[in-house]
Design an enzyme around this catalytic site. Sequence first.
Site, PDB file in Angstrom:
ATOM      1  N   ILE A  42     -12.161 -15.487  -6.899  1.00  0.00           N
ATOM      2  CA  ILE A  42     -11.822 -15.380  -8.321  1.00  0.00           C
ATOM      3  C   ILE A  42     -11.774 -13.920  -8.756  1.00  0.00           C
ATOM      4  CG2 ILE A  42     -12.479 -16.043 -10.659  1.00  0.00           C
ATOM      5  CD1 ILE A  42     -14.097 -18.345  -9.431  1.00  0.00           C
ATOM      6  N   GLU A  46     -15.309  -6.668  -5.286  1.00  0.00           N
ATOM      7  CA  GLU A  46     -14.859  -7.893  -5.943  1.00  0.00           C
ATOM      8  C   GLU A  46     -15.395  -9.143  -5.261  1.00  0.00           C
ATOM      9  OE1 GLU A  46     -13.673 -10.017  -8.724  1.00  0.00           O
ATOM     10  OE2 GLU A  46     -12.644  -8.083  -8.846  1.00  0.00           O
ATOM     11  N   GLU A  75     -26.381 -23.895   3.731  1.00  0.00           N
ATOM     12  CA  GLU A  75     -26.942 -23.395   4.983  1.00  0.00           C
ATOM     13  C   GLU A  75     -28.072 -24.317   5.455  1.00  0.00           C
ATOM     14  OE1 GLU A  75     -25.807 -20.807   6.547  1.00  0.00           O
ATOM     15  OE2 GLU A  75     -24.503 -19.939   5.005  1.00  0.00           O
ATOM     16  N   VAL A 129       0.821  -1.209   0.000  1.00  0.00           N
ATOM     17  CA  VAL A 129       0.000   0.000   0.000  1.00  0.00           C
ATOM     18  C   VAL A 129       0.857   1.260   0.000  1.00  0.00           C
ATOM     19  CG1 VAL A 129      -1.620   1.354   1.396  1.00  0.00           C
ATOM     20  CG2 VAL A 129      -1.982  -1.103   1.103  1.00  0.00           C
ATOM     21  N   ARG A 179     -22.927  -7.882  16.236  1.00  0.00           N
ATOM     22  CA  ARG A 179     -24.247  -7.861  16.863  1.00  0.00           C
ATOM     23  C   ARG A 179     -24.191  -8.310  18.322  1.00  0.00           C
ATOM     24  NH1 ARG A 179     -28.221 -11.035  12.861  1.00  0.00           N
ATOM     25  NH2 ARG A 179     -26.351 -12.308  12.598  1.00  0.00           N
ATOM     26  N   LYS A 219     -25.790 -12.351  -8.353  1.00  0.00           N
ATOM     27  CA  LYS A 219     -24.460 -12.279  -8.971  1.00  0.00           C
ATOM     28  C   LYS A 219     -24.569 -12.039 -10.476  1.00  0.00           C
ATOM     29  CE  LYS A 219     -22.531 -15.350  -5.451  1.00  0.00           C
ATOM     30  NZ  LYS A 219     -22.105 -16.734  -5.128  1.00  0.00           N
ATOM     31  N   GLY A 242     -16.361 -15.262  -4.994  1.00  0.00           N
ATOM     32  CA  GLY A 242     -15.365 -15.413  -3.949  1.00  0.00           C
ATOM     33  C   GLY A 242     -13.993 -14.891  -4.310  1.00  0.00           C
TER      34      GLY A 242
END
Length: 435
Positions: free
Chosen positions: A140, A133, A194, A37, A49, A209, A138
């Site tokens: 890629i 991104e 899930e 950076v 939470r 997506k 994910g």
Amino acid sequence: MSKAKPALRVALLGCGVVGSQVVRLLREQADDLAARVGAPLELAGVAVRRMGRKRDTDVDPALLTTDAEALVTRDDVDIVVEVIGGIEPARSLILAAMAHGKSVVSANKALLAEDGATIHRAARENGADLYFEASVAGAIPLLRPLRESLAGDRVRRVLGIVNGTTNYILDKMDSTGASFNDALEEAQALGYAEADPTADVEGFDAAAKAAILAGIAFHSRVTAADVHREGITEITAADVASAKGMGYVIKLLAICARSDDGRSVGVRVHPAMIPRSHPLAGVREAYNAVFVEAESAGRLMFYGAGAGGAPTASAVLGDIVAVARNRIAGTRGPEESTYADLKVHPMGDSVTRYHVSLDVADKPGVLARVAEIFAGHDVSIQTVRQEGRGDDAQLVLVTHRASDAALSGTIKDLRDLNIVRAVASVMRVEGDDTP
């Protein structure tokens, strides 16, 4: 010797599967990240939470807070990373951060697909960066090549597997002969699905997506509501076996394509049969892969881990580095590009092929009557296979390319034929034109 630049401070929203990995990478790779950076990256705080929840990565308790809005508006925060997902409070927190001059990195596909226009407008009005991104596929690198590397080209089509859960299920059905329910249970036991898998198996995740991909690829605003969506819950072991016997495999595909006249785009998510020789057919388990077809660059393929804490965090860190570099240089990354303003045409206008399995009466003239229905809708038959079973027969037909409306009309009329006992299965066929 140049004077060291002050640290850039990062606020993290969410410390679940992805967020905890972002914390780990920021800590473990601190020196390398600072070198890349040009200034250190420091974690300013983590909004959660529940304070006492056990996390995958140890987090300094002093960094934790339940007041997310206070965190994103703090004067000492430069970059806000949002990995909580969903529409609210993510949208309000991102907008508050941008209103206070913070750049944002997000992995929130649902928000960007539903209300990306609001988020992009806020970034533009406040001079903030918006990088996302990690919202698609994910780890890629896919979105940045689309919006930067291919900015000088004309994308014709994006075709791919963008949901790891459904790919795992369909792969297990293909390789082991398992039923949908058995393959789903295995995916859940391994953590690929899930407890409530609706977003994945009904295609909602892939549709979000696809909307993001289409918007970037075709420089037009596309929302999840514009995407034709079908899931995989109706796919049976018999469907998979039938496809296998014909040299095909079933995948849940996201397909974004320009119309032949270039005036509109079609965006759809649905299961489809693809030849086993196609590169996407070899994408196994929970991996993702996407084809991009451009006029000058030709066919490009992006492949890799499409989900998971560490892979997704890798994409998030890449965006953090990009945003941090921009802030140091006093520049901004690319804004949303919607100049083309192409309309999204209805599914009926999309051109595809069908694989149709019919249970019919086994007597003379049946095939001729069925062929007459196809001809009446101007749909050409490519192949036919018939197997007799006593008084009944199974007729399997694969069509040439036609509009989805014509193909759907054909199926409707076939169901009304008295010689057709049942339309056993209908599956779109894709990928024969991609080596």
